[in-house]
Design a protein around this motif. Structure first.
Motif, PDB file in Angstrom:
ATOM      1  N   GLU A 303     -37.348 -14.076   6.385  1.00  0.00           N
ATOM      2  CA  GLU A 303     -36.290 -14.520   5.472  1.00  0.00           C
ATOM      3  C   GLU A 303     -35.987 -13.443   4.436  1.00  0.00           C
ATOM      4  O   GLU A 303     -34.817 -13.136   4.147  1.00  0.00           O
ATOM      5  CB  GLU A 303     -36.708 -15.818   4.773  1.00  0.00           C
ATOM      6  N   GLU A 304     -37.034 -12.854   3.878  1.00  0.00           N
ATOM      7  CA  GLU A 304     -36.864 -11.804   2.872  1.00  0.00           C
ATOM      8  C   GLU A 304     -36.219 -10.559   3.466  1.00  0.00           C
ATOM      9  O   GLU A 304     -35.361  -9.919   2.834  1.00  0.00           O
ATOM     10  CB  GLU A 304     -38.221 -11.448   2.252  1.00  0.00           C
ATOM     11  N   GLU A 307     -32.467 -11.118   4.066  1.00  0.00           N
ATOM     12  CA  GLU A 307     -31.737 -11.028   2.803  1.00  0.00           C
ATOM     13  C   GLU A 307     -31.659  -9.585   2.311  1.00  0.00           C
ATOM     14  O   GLU A 307     -30.616  -9.130   1.820  1.00  0.00           O
ATOM     15  CB  GLU A 307     -32.402 -11.909   1.751  1.00  0.00           C
ATOM     16  N   LYS A 313     -28.641 -15.081   2.912  1.00  0.00           N
ATOM     17  CA  LYS A 313     -29.709 -16.019   2.591  1.00  0.00           C
ATOM     18  C   LYS A 313     -30.047 -16.815   3.838  1.00  0.00           C
ATOM     19  O   LYS A 313     -29.174 -17.441   4.454  1.00  0.00           O
ATOM     20  CB  LYS A 313     -29.254 -16.962   1.472  1.00  0.00           C
TER      21      LYS A 313
END
Length: 356
Positions: A303-304, A307, A313
């Motif tokens: 996820e990081e 992004e 996101k």
């Protein structure tokens, strides 16, 4: 003559036969040969029928598997939407309404399903930072179970069902309602992707373990079919017997990136793990499952990175948890659980399973 001789309806012929799997067996006589039964048998024209098993019972194990026992799962294949497929579905519905044993079985299945749903609700309530709108998708794993079991639960509101074998799913989906959302959760073989892609109501594939398979699934999915949700499988336990990519590996990121950027007919949903049996048993006793913790950590990393590198996101869904450990999985953030035996009961051996 060899066992692979083309099939005949019932023809008389004379031969001197040397069985390829029974090298010491020789006989010469006029025989009637028919292949309407699972095992090829030879019948004297004016005598009773005999079979290889009765001739040499001690050599049964020498026969090839396809001749030594019937594959019960080899039911007929039906074309989706055909009159024959519709007739099968109608007969299953009729049996659920009129057959006492079928009705009793359906009631048992519904009670089991309601019990699991109740436990899911309790696990969500007990989870820290739980929100009412947090979804936990229950997949009823119907592997090696007959179509009538699936129909009984679907008639009582269960939408999502999971299968482990492409060939079994391929035979089940045409004779069951198109309103079912199918999930493929088994090991994905490249040779089976074509069939999987052509199942219109295939909702998700949970076992993508390399970019090539994802690209192939995307290419073979018909343009007018809905996109398939996909989960990338992670081998959190490090076991050689488990499929999946290594946590935090470059190959894992490459697979995720390929799905997101190159596969328009696929929708990257999240990550999946099976985990070690010992850890599942420990979770049942109240301990946290290390495999689930690892998957949560890997999901956060991805996820990081999405992004950071793509400026988007992302919130990944986690497909983890089965009959023995789904409550622990929910407590750690599972968005999708796969429950089979707690709903359907013990599975038969694959050789004894039947679809109809």
């Amino acid at each position: 003559m060899r066992l692979a001789t083309p099939r005949y309806q019932r023809s008389l012929f004379s031969c001197r036969y040397r069985a390829p799997y029974l090298p010491l067996l020789r006989f010469s006589r006029t025989y009637s040969y028919g292949t309407g039964r699972p095992l090829i048998s030879f019948s004297p024209a004016k005598s009773k029928e005999i079979s290889f098993e009765s001739l040499v019972p001690s050599t049964r194990t020498c026969l090839p598997p396809e001749l030594s026992r019937r594959n019960r799962m080899a039911d007929a294949e039906y074309e989706p939407g055909s009159e024959a497929a519709d007739a099968v579905l109608a007969s299953l519905k009729d049996k659920l309404q009129k057959d006492a044993d079928a009705k009793e079985r359906a009631q048992e299945l519904v009670l089991n399903l309601q019990d699991i749903q109740s436990k899911i609700g309790a696990a969500k309530t007990a989870t820290v930072n739980h929100r009412e709108d947090d979804e936990v998708l229950l997949i009823a794993v119907s592997k090696l179970k007959p179509a009538i079991d699936i129909l009984a639960l679907h008639d009582n509101g269960q939408i999502h069902f999971g299968e482990n074998y492409v060939q079994e799913l391929w035979k089940k989906y045409p004779i069951l309602p198109p309103t079912i959302s199918w999930h493929f959760i088994g090991s994905l073989q490249s040779s089976a992707i074509s069939k999987l892609a052509r199942i219109k109501n295939l909702h998700a594939v949970h076992s993508i373990d390399n970019a090539k398979k994802a690209v192939t699934l995307n290419r073979m999915r018909p343009d007018d079919f809905p996109p398939i949700n996909v989960y990338v499988q992670v081998n959190t336990s490090g076991e050689d017997s488990k499929s999946g990519l290594e946590p935090s590996s470059d190959e894992l990121w490459d697979t995720v990136s390929t799905i997101r950027k190159e596969c328009s007919k696929l929708k990257f949903k999240g990550l999946m793990t099976i985990g070690a049996i010992a850890r599942s048993q420990a979770a049942k006793e109240g301990e946290e499952n290390e495999d689930f913790i690892t998957l949560v950590k890997v999901a956060q990393e991805i996820e990081e990175r999405i992004e950071r590198e793509d400026g988007e996101k992302a919130i990944l869904s986690l497909s983890m948890g089965m009959s023995d450990d789904f409550e622990n999985a929910i407590s750690l953030g599972a968005g999708c659980i796969r429950v089979g035996s707690s709903i359907f009961g013990a599975r038969p051996k694959k050789a004894d399973a039947t679809i109809l």
